[in-house]
Structure formats: C-alpha cells, structure tokens
Motif scaffolding. Structure first.
Motif, PDB file in Angstrom:
ATOM      1  N   ALA A 278       0.833  -1.208   0.000  1.00  0.00           N
ATOM      2  CA  ALA A 278       0.000   0.000   0.000  1.00  0.00           C
ATOM      3  C   ALA A 278       0.861   1.248   0.000  1.00  0.00           C
ATOM      4  N   ALA A 279       1.915   1.267   0.818  1.00  0.00           N
ATOM      5  CA  ALA A 279       2.792   2.434   0.877  1.00  0.00           C
ATOM      6  C   ALA A 279       3.531   2.635  -0.442  1.00  0.00           C
ATOM      7  N   LYS A 280       3.976   1.548  -1.060  1.00  0.00           N
ATOM      8  CA  LYS A 280       4.655   1.651  -2.358  1.00  0.00           C
ATOM      9  C   LYS A 280       3.728   2.261  -3.410  1.00  0.00           C
ATOM     10  N   GLU A 281       2.518   1.747  -3.485  1.00  0.00           N
ATOM     11  CA  GLU A 281       1.569   2.251  -4.471  1.00  0.00           C
ATOM     12  C   GLU A 281       1.243   3.719  -4.208  1.00  0.00           C
ATOM     13  N   GLN A 282       0.991   4.045  -2.956  1.00  0.00           N
ATOM     14  CA  GLN A 282       0.619   5.407  -2.582  1.00  0.00           C
ATOM     15  C   GLN A 282       1.733   6.394  -2.936  1.00  0.00           C
ATOM     16  N   LEU A 283       2.966   6.095  -2.528  1.00  0.00           N
ATOM     17  CA  LEU A 283       4.071   7.007  -2.800  1.00  0.00           C
ATOM     18  C   LEU A 283       4.430   7.042  -4.279  1.00  0.00           C
ATOM     19  N   ALA A 284       4.314   5.911  -4.967  1.00  0.00           N
ATOM     20  CA  ALA A 284       4.620   5.888  -6.399  1.00  0.00           C
ATOM     21  C   ALA A 284       3.648   6.761  -7.177  1.00  0.00           C
ATOM     22  N   VAL A 285       2.366   6.641  -6.889  1.00  0.00           N
ATOM     23  CA  VAL A 285       1.363   7.457  -7.579  1.00  0.00           C
ATOM     24  C   VAL A 285       1.602   8.930  -7.301  1.00  0.00           C
TER      25      VAL A 285
ATOM     26  N   VAL B 208       4.852  10.097  -9.211  1.00  0.00           N
ATOM     27  CA  VAL B 208       4.623  10.224 -10.652  1.00  0.00           C
ATOM     28  C   VAL B 208       3.764  11.457 -10.935  1.00  0.00           C
ATOM     29  N   SER B 209       2.769  11.687 -10.112  1.00  0.00           N
ATOM     30  CA  SER B 209       1.925  12.869 -10.276  1.00  0.00           C
ATOM     31  C   SER B 209       2.742  14.148 -10.113  1.00  0.00           C
ATOM     32  N   ALA B 210       3.667  14.151  -9.172  1.00  0.00           N
ATOM     33  CA  ALA B 210       4.511  15.333  -8.968  1.00  0.00           C
ATOM     34  C   ALA B 210       5.372  15.614 -10.190  1.00  0.00           C
ATOM     35  N   VAL B 211       5.868  14.562 -10.822  1.00  0.00           N
ATOM     36  CA  VAL B 211       6.641  14.745 -12.047  1.00  0.00           C
ATOM     37  C   VAL B 211       5.766  15.355 -13.140  1.00  0.00           C
ATOM     38  N   ASP B 212       4.530  14.869 -13.267  1.00  0.00           N
ATOM     39  CA  ASP B 212       3.606  15.415 -14.255  1.00  0.00           C
ATOM     40  C   ASP B 212       3.323  16.890 -14.000  1.00  0.00           C
ATOM     41  N   VAL B 213       3.094  17.232 -12.744  1.00  0.00           N
ATOM     42  CA  VAL B 213       2.798  18.629 -12.402  1.00  0.00           C
ATOM     43  C   VAL B 213       3.991  19.509 -12.741  1.00  0.00           C
ATOM     44  N   ALA B 214       5.199  19.030 -12.434  1.00  0.00           N
ATOM     45  CA  ALA B 214       6.402  19.806 -12.714  1.00  0.00           C
ATOM     46  C   ALA B 214       6.611  19.998 -14.209  1.00  0.00           C
ATOM     47  N   ALA B 215       6.101  19.091 -15.002  1.00  0.00           N
ATOM     48  CA  ALA B 215       6.319  19.154 -16.448  1.00  0.00           C
ATOM     49  C   ALA B 215       5.064  19.559 -17.211  1.00  0.00           C
TER      50      ALA B 215
ATOM     51  N   LEU C 215      10.138  12.504 -19.750  1.00  0.00           N
ATOM     52  CA  LEU C 215       9.131  12.554 -18.690  1.00  0.00           C
ATOM     53  C   LEU C 215       8.878  11.164 -18.120  1.00  0.00           C
ATOM     54  N   LYS C 216       8.757  10.175 -18.983  1.00  0.00           N
ATOM     55  CA  LYS C 216       8.523   8.794 -18.536  1.00  0.00           C
ATOM     56  C   LYS C 216       9.692   8.287 -17.692  1.00  0.00           C
ATOM     57  N   GLU C 217      10.923   8.592 -18.116  1.00  0.00           N
ATOM     58  CA  GLU C 217      12.092   8.184 -17.346  1.00  0.00           C
ATOM     59  C   GLU C 217      12.110   8.861 -15.977  1.00  0.00           C
ATOM     60  N   ALA C 218      11.755  10.133 -15.926  1.00  0.00           N
ATOM     61  CA  ALA C 218      11.689  10.858 -14.654  1.00  0.00           C
ATOM     62  C   ALA C 218      10.616  10.257 -13.750  1.00  0.00           C
ATOM     63  N   GLN C 219       9.483   9.868 -14.339  1.00  0.00           N
ATOM     64  CA  GLN C 219       8.418   9.234 -13.565  1.00  0.00           C
ATOM     65  C   GLN C 219       8.896   7.909 -12.963  1.00  0.00           C
ATOM     66  N   GLU C 220       9.565   7.106 -13.757  1.00  0.00           N
ATOM     67  CA  GLU C 220      10.056   5.816 -13.272  1.00  0.00           C
ATOM     68  C   GLU C 220      11.070   6.002 -12.149  1.00  0.00           C
ATOM     69  N   THR C 221      11.948   6.995 -12.285  1.00  0.00           N
ATOM     70  CA  THR C 221      12.918   7.285 -11.233  1.00  0.00           C
ATOM     71  C   THR C 221      12.206   7.708  -9.954  1.00  0.00           C
ATOM     72  N   ALA C 222      11.221   8.588 -10.080  1.00  0.00           N
ATOM     73  CA  ALA C 222      10.456   9.047  -8.920  1.00  0.00           C
ATOM     74  C   ALA C 222       9.697   7.895  -8.282  1.00  0.00           C
ATOM     75  N   LYS C 223       9.129   7.025  -9.108  1.00  0.00           N
ATOM     76  CA  LYS C 223       8.383   5.874  -8.597  1.00  0.00           C
ATOM     77  C   LYS C 223       9.290   4.936  -7.820  1.00  0.00           C
ATOM     78  N   ASP C 224      10.477   4.633  -8.365  1.00  0.00           N
ATOM     79  CA  ASP C 224      11.413   3.738  -7.684  1.00  0.00           C
ATOM     80  C   ASP C 224      11.846   4.321  -6.342  1.00  0.00           C
ATOM     81  N   ALA C 225      12.137   5.612  -6.316  1.00  0.00           N
ATOM     82  CA  ALA C 225      12.545   6.264  -5.063  1.00  0.00           C
ATOM     83  C   ALA C 225      11.408   6.237  -4.041  1.00  0.00           C
ATOM     84  N   ALA C 226      10.183   6.470  -4.493  1.00  0.00           N
ATOM     85  CA  ALA C 226       9.027   6.466  -3.593  1.00  0.00           C
ATOM     86  C   ALA C 226       8.775   5.081  -3.024  1.00  0.00           C
ATOM     87  N   GLU C 227       8.905   4.054  -3.843  1.00  0.00           N
ATOM     88  CA  GLU C 227       8.709   2.690  -3.367  1.00  0.00           C
ATOM     89  C   GLU C 227       9.769   2.308  -2.335  1.00  0.00           C
TER      90      GLU C 227
END
Length: 129
Positions: A60-67, A70-77, A101-113
């Motif tokens: 649950a924490a992985k999914e929550q932080l990943a979403v 990724v949303s933060a990356v979208d907002v920034a871009a 953008l997709k690469e930045a999202q994946e990086t953010a998702k991995d860090a959040a998880e």
C-alpha cells in the motif's frame, strides 16, 4: 485525559486527570494500516505505528508514494502533451520530451517505493494484537 475501567465491574469507567507513567513515557501516537500523506510525501501522523499485515502495508505504501511521485513529475512538467497531431497523424514512438518525462516518472516511482518500504520496515509493530 484517558478513560480506564473502575475496579467495580458495574461501573463503566473513570476519567484520569493525569496519565499513567507508561502513557507519559510513550506519548500519543497513531496506529495505521496506510499512511495519510502531506503534499511533499511525508507522513501526516503523530509518531506512526504500522499495524496489520506487513506485506500489505508495504504494498500500500509503495503504491501510494509511487502514484504521488509520478503525479509530482507530471505537475512539474505541465505543458508536455502526448497524442496524435491535430490532423490525426503521429508516430508510435514517443518524442524526446515524453520519453524524458517517462524516465523521470520511473525514477520518482522507484525512489518512492524504496521510501515506503523503509518507512514500514522501521515503524511496523505487528498485527495490532
């Protein structure tokens, strides 16, 4: 103030004006299965303690932080758009901006998880028994 049972079984309880030594030592905290998050991704609880199944809490924490990441990356871009051109033509390959953008999202998702797993590992206290 805390409520504690009276010694008489017929009465419902009394209000304690002073906390017990144990309560004063440990203080207040939140028992959670899934964290509430502030906009920056930090937990919004008082001294949280994860309860319940540990694997479920981690997932649950992985999914929550990943979403959220990724949303933060979208907002920034904002302003980066994908899709077909107005005339209906378009390539199946993403353009450079979308790929970045997709690469930045994946990086953010991995860090959040990773953050989610560290938080639950550190704060998990069992099944809440």
């Amino acid at each position: 103030m805390a409520t504690t049972p009276k010694k008489d079984a017929g009465e419902t309880g009394v209000v304690q004006n002073k906390p017990t030594a144990k309560a004063a030592e440990h203080g207040d905290h939140d028992r959670i299965v899934m964290a509430s998050r502030k906009a920056d991704g930090s937990m919004d609880q008082v001294n949280p303690e994860f309860i319940g199944d540990k694997d479920t809490a981690i997932a649950a924490a992985k999914e929550q932080l990943a979403v959220q990441a990724v949303s933060a990356v979208d907002v920034a871009a904002r302003g980066v758009a994908a899709g077909p051109a107005p005339d209906g033509t378009g390539s199946s390959e993403p353009d450079a901006e979308i790929k970045a953008l997709k690469e930045a999202q994946e990086t953010a998702k991995d860090a959040a998880e990773s953050q989610a797993e560290r938080e639950v590992e550190q704060l998990h206290r069992g099944l809440g028994d």
